[in-house]
Design a protein around this motif. Structure first.
Motif, mmCIF file in Angstrom:
data_model
loop_
_atom_site.group_PDB
_atom_site.id
_atom_site.type_symbol
_atom_site.label_atom_id
_atom_site.label_comp_id
_atom_site.label_asym_id
_atom_site.label_seq_id
_atom_site.Cartn_x
_atom_site.Cartn_y
_atom_site.Cartn_z
ATOM 1 N N TRP A 126 94.063 -113.146 14.361
ATOM 2 C CA TRP A 126 95.139 -112.212 14.715
ATOM 3 C C TRP A 126 96.104 -112.007 13.544
ATOM 4 O O TRP A 126 96.521 -110.890 13.275
ATOM 5 C CB TRP A 126 95.894 -112.711 15.937
ATOM 6 C CG TRP A 126 95.165 -112.529 17.227
ATOM 7 C CD1 TRP A 126 94.223 -111.577 17.519
ATOM 8 C CD2 TRP A 126 95.304 -113.314 18.404
ATOM 9 N NE1 TRP A 126 93.780 -111.721 18.813
ATOM 10 C CE2 TRP A 126 94.432 -112.783 19.384
ATOM 11 C CE3 TRP A 126 96.080 -114.422 18.737
ATOM 12 C CZ2 TRP A 126 94.319 -113.311 20.660
ATOM 13 C CZ3 TRP A 126 95.965 -114.951 20.010
ATOM 14 C CH2 TRP A 126 95.090 -114.397 20.969
ATOM 15 N N MET A 127 96.442 -113.083 12.840
ATOM 16 C CA MET A 127 97.395 -112.954 11.735
ATOM 17 C C MET A 127 96.793 -112.199 10.546
ATOM 18 O O MET A 127 97.531 -111.624 9.738
ATOM 19 C CB MET A 127 97.913 -114.331 11.310
ATOM 20 C CG MET A 127 98.797 -114.996 12.356
ATOM 21 S SD MET A 127 100.232 -114.003 12.865
ATOM 22 C CE MET A 127 101.246 -114.127 11.389
ATOM 23 N N ALA A 128 95.474 -112.159 10.442
ATOM 24 C CA ALA A 128 94.816 -111.416 9.352
ATOM 25 C C ALA A 128 94.711 -109.926 9.662
ATOM 26 O O ALA A 128 94.383 -109.136 8.778
ATOM 27 C CB ALA A 128 93.426 -112.000 9.098
ATOM 28 N N SER A 129 94.985 -109.540 10.900
ATOM 29 C CA SER A 129 94.907 -108.145 11.312
ATOM 30 C C SER A 129 96.323 -107.574 11.409
ATOM 31 O O SER A 129 97.151 -108.105 12.160
ATOM 32 C CB SER A 129 94.224 -108.060 12.685
ATOM 33 O OG SER A 129 94.505 -106.822 13.309
ATOM 34 N N PRO A 130 96.634 -106.504 10.681
ATOM 35 C CA PRO A 130 98.007 -105.980 10.688
ATOM 36 C C PRO A 130 98.565 -105.676 12.087
ATOM 37 O O PRO A 130 99.714 -106.018 12.380
ATOM 38 C CB PRO A 130 97.914 -104.712 9.834
ATOM 39 C CG PRO A 130 96.762 -104.977 8.912
ATOM 40 C CD PRO A 130 95.778 -105.780 9.729
ATOM 41 N N ASP A 131 97.784 -105.064 12.959
ATOM 42 C CA ASP A 131 98.290 -104.725 14.291
ATOM 43 C C ASP A 131 98.514 -105.968 15.150
ATOM 44 O O ASP A 131 99.513 -106.064 15.870
ATOM 45 C CB ASP A 131 97.335 -103.767 15.017
ATOM 46 C CG ASP A 131 97.339 -102.373 14.413
ATOM 47 O OD1 ASP A 131 98.306 -102.031 13.696
ATOM 48 O OD2 ASP A 131 96.383 -101.623 14.665
ATOM 49 N N HIS A 132 97.590 -106.919 15.087
ATOM 50 C CA HIS A 132 97.736 -108.153 15.869
ATOM 51 C C HIS A 132 98.901 -108.992 15.343
ATOM 52 O O HIS A 132 99.661 -109.580 16.109
ATOM 53 C CB HIS A 132 96.440 -108.960 15.852
ATOM 54 C CG HIS A 132 95.315 -108.269 16.548
ATOM 55 N ND1 HIS A 132 94.343 -107.580 15.871
ATOM 56 C CD2 HIS A 132 95.019 -108.159 17.860
ATOM 57 C CE1 HIS A 132 93.480 -107.072 16.735
ATOM 58 N NE2 HIS A 132 93.870 -107.401 17.961
ATOM 59 N N ARG A 133 99.017 -109.028 14.027
ATOM 60 C CA ARG A 133 100.132 -109.746 13.393
ATOM 61 C C ARG A 133 101.462 -109.146 13.831
ATOM 62 O O ARG A 133 102.408 -109.873 14.162
ATOM 63 C CB ARG A 133 99.965 -109.680 11.879
ATOM 64 C CG ARG A 133 101.073 -110.339 11.092
ATOM 65 C CD ARG A 133 100.866 -110.086 9.585
ATOM 66 N NE ARG A 133 101.902 -110.684 8.819
ATOM 67 C CZ ARG A 133 101.872 -111.918 8.343
ATOM 68 N NH1 ARG A 133 100.826 -112.681 8.562
ATOM 69 N NH2 ARG A 133 102.871 -112.396 7.643
ATOM 70 N N ALA A 134 101.534 -107.823 13.839
ATOM 71 C CA ALA A 134 102.771 -107.145 14.248
ATOM 72 C C ALA A 134 103.138 -107.493 15.692
ATOM 73 O O ALA A 134 104.320 -107.641 16.021
ATOM 74 C CB ALA A 134 102.622 -105.635 14.078
ATOM 75 N N ALA A 135 102.149 -107.632 16.551
ATOM 76 C CA ALA A 135 102.417 -108.004 17.943
ATOM 77 C C ALA A 135 103.027 -109.399 18.023
ATOM 78 O O ALA A 135 104.008 -109.628 18.743
ATOM 79 C CB ALA A 135 101.130 -107.932 18.767
ATOM 80 N N ILE A 136 102.462 -110.337 17.280
ATOM 81 C CA ILE A 136 102.963 -111.708 17.282
ATOM 82 C C ILE A 136 104.369 -111.775 16.706
ATOM 83 O O ILE A 136 105.216 -112.549 17.174
ATOM 84 C CB ILE A 136 101.987 -112.633 16.520
ATOM 85 C CG1 ILE A 136 100.692 -112.790 17.330
ATOM 86 C CG2 ILE A 136 102.617 -113.987 16.204
ATOM 87 C CD1 ILE A 136 99.555 -113.454 16.580
ATOM 88 N N LEU A 137 104.652 -110.947 15.714
ATOM 89 C CA LEU A 137 105.944 -110.981 15.032
ATOM 90 C C LEU A 137 106.922 -109.920 15.546
ATOM 91 O O LEU A 137 107.951 -109.680 14.914
ATOM 92 C CB LEU A 137 105.731 -110.816 13.526
ATOM 93 C CG LEU A 137 104.902 -111.921 12.860
ATOM 94 C CD1 LEU A 137 104.706 -111.622 11.377
ATOM 95 C CD2 LEU A 137 105.543 -113.291 13.069
ATOM 96 N N ASP A 138 106.646 -109.334 16.681
ATOM 97 C CA ASP A 138 107.544 -108.322 17.244
ATOM 98 C C ASP A 138 108.821 -108.995 17.765
ATOM 99 O O ASP A 138 108.755 -109.876 18.621
ATOM 100 C CB ASP A 138 106.839 -107.575 18.379
ATOM 101 C CG ASP A 138 107.575 -106.311 18.772
ATOM 102 O OD1 ASP A 138 108.768 -106.395 19.104
ATOM 103 O OD2 ASP A 138 106.947 -105.235 18.759
ATOM 104 N N ALA A 139 109.952 -108.577 17.243
ATOM 105 C CA ALA A 139 111.242 -109.185 17.618
ATOM 106 C C ALA A 139 111.671 -108.828 19.036
ATOM 107 O O ALA A 139 112.559 -109.475 19.586
ATOM 108 C CB ALA A 139 112.315 -108.761 16.620
ATOM 109 N N ARG A 140 111.055 -107.824 19.640
ATOM 110 C CA ARG A 140 111.465 -107.397 20.986
ATOM 111 C C ARG A 140 110.903 -108.280 22.095
ATOM 112 O O ARG A 140 111.393 -108.224 23.221
ATOM 113 C CB ARG A 140 111.028 -105.949 21.231
ATOM 114 C CG ARG A 140 111.745 -104.954 20.338
ATOM 115 C CD ARG A 140 111.090 -103.605 20.424
ATOM 116 N NE ARG A 140 109.823 -103.650 19.699
ATOM 117 C CZ ARG A 140 109.116 -102.583 19.355
ATOM 118 N NH1 ARG A 140 109.532 -101.386 19.713
ATOM 119 N NH2 ARG A 140 107.990 -102.707 18.697
ATOM 120 N N VAL A 141 109.885 -109.070 21.810
ATOM 121 C CA VAL A 141 109.233 -109.832 22.870
ATOM 122 C C VAL A 141 109.866 -111.211 23.029
ATOM 123 O O VAL A 141 110.333 -111.808 22.063
ATOM 124 C CB VAL A 141 107.704 -109.944 22.648
ATOM 125 C CG1 VAL A 141 107.066 -108.562 22.660
ATOM 126 C CG2 VAL A 141 107.357 -110.659 21.356
#
Length: 171
Positions: A126-141
């Motif tokens: 997930w961290m190697a994939s830009p979209d999956h990484r963005a989900a994990i690092l989304d400040a809104r969640v």
């Protein structure tokens, strides 16, 4: 009475090593040949997710049972209905699954993975994939739900054996 600090230190190290082995066996499920305990692997995944978020100055996530249920349902569904997608064969998506378990989301994101035999590899993927990484690092969640299923006799056209779903959201 004087104690030998060297032997006390050795016993302490042995105790820590044994606890590590027990935790490993509980997470992997290899001690009994059974599936891993969901409470242990979910907490391990959450701990690792929060460590990644902390490295980026983000607030930690908390497990939400409703999101756990929605994520687990989707993970099991991918195996039993032989698909790998964010939508199930009936067209249901993450928002509908979360709502079905009573999660009134304002923001929700889903990551899925297959073929990764452990938490470390799933997170690295997930961290190697830009979209999956963005989900994990989304400040809104603020909340997380995690699903995992192991299908050693995966028989269909999608045969990845290990399936993961991560739902992150905010109400």
């Amino acid at each position: 009475m004087r104690r030998n600090h060297s032997s006390v230190h050795s016993v302490a190290l042995l105790a820590w090593a044994m606890m590590g082995v027990i935790l490993f066996l509980a997470i992997t499920g290899t001690a009994s040949g059974r599936r891993p305990d969901p409470e242990i692997w979910r907490l391990d995944m959450l701990r690792r997710l929060n460590a990644i978020r902390a490295e980026h100055g983000l607030m930690g996530l908390r497990l939400d049972n409703r999101l756990n249920q929605a994520a687990q349902l989707h993970t099991n569904n991918m195996i039993h209905r032989d698909f790998f997608d964010h939508k199930d064969p009936d067209g249901a998506n993450m928002t509908e699954r979360a709502a079905a378990f009573g999660y009134r989301w304002r923001w929700i994101i889903e990551n899925i993975a297959a073929g990764h035999p452990n938490i470390h590899e799933a997170l690295n993927g997930w961290m190697a994939s830009p979209d999956h990484r963005a989900a994990i690092l989304d400040a809104r969640v603020r909340d997380a739900g995690i699903g995992y299923s192991y299908a050693p006799n995966d028989w269909g056209s999608v045969t990845k054996i290990h399936y993961w779903t991560l739902l992150v959201g905010s109400e």
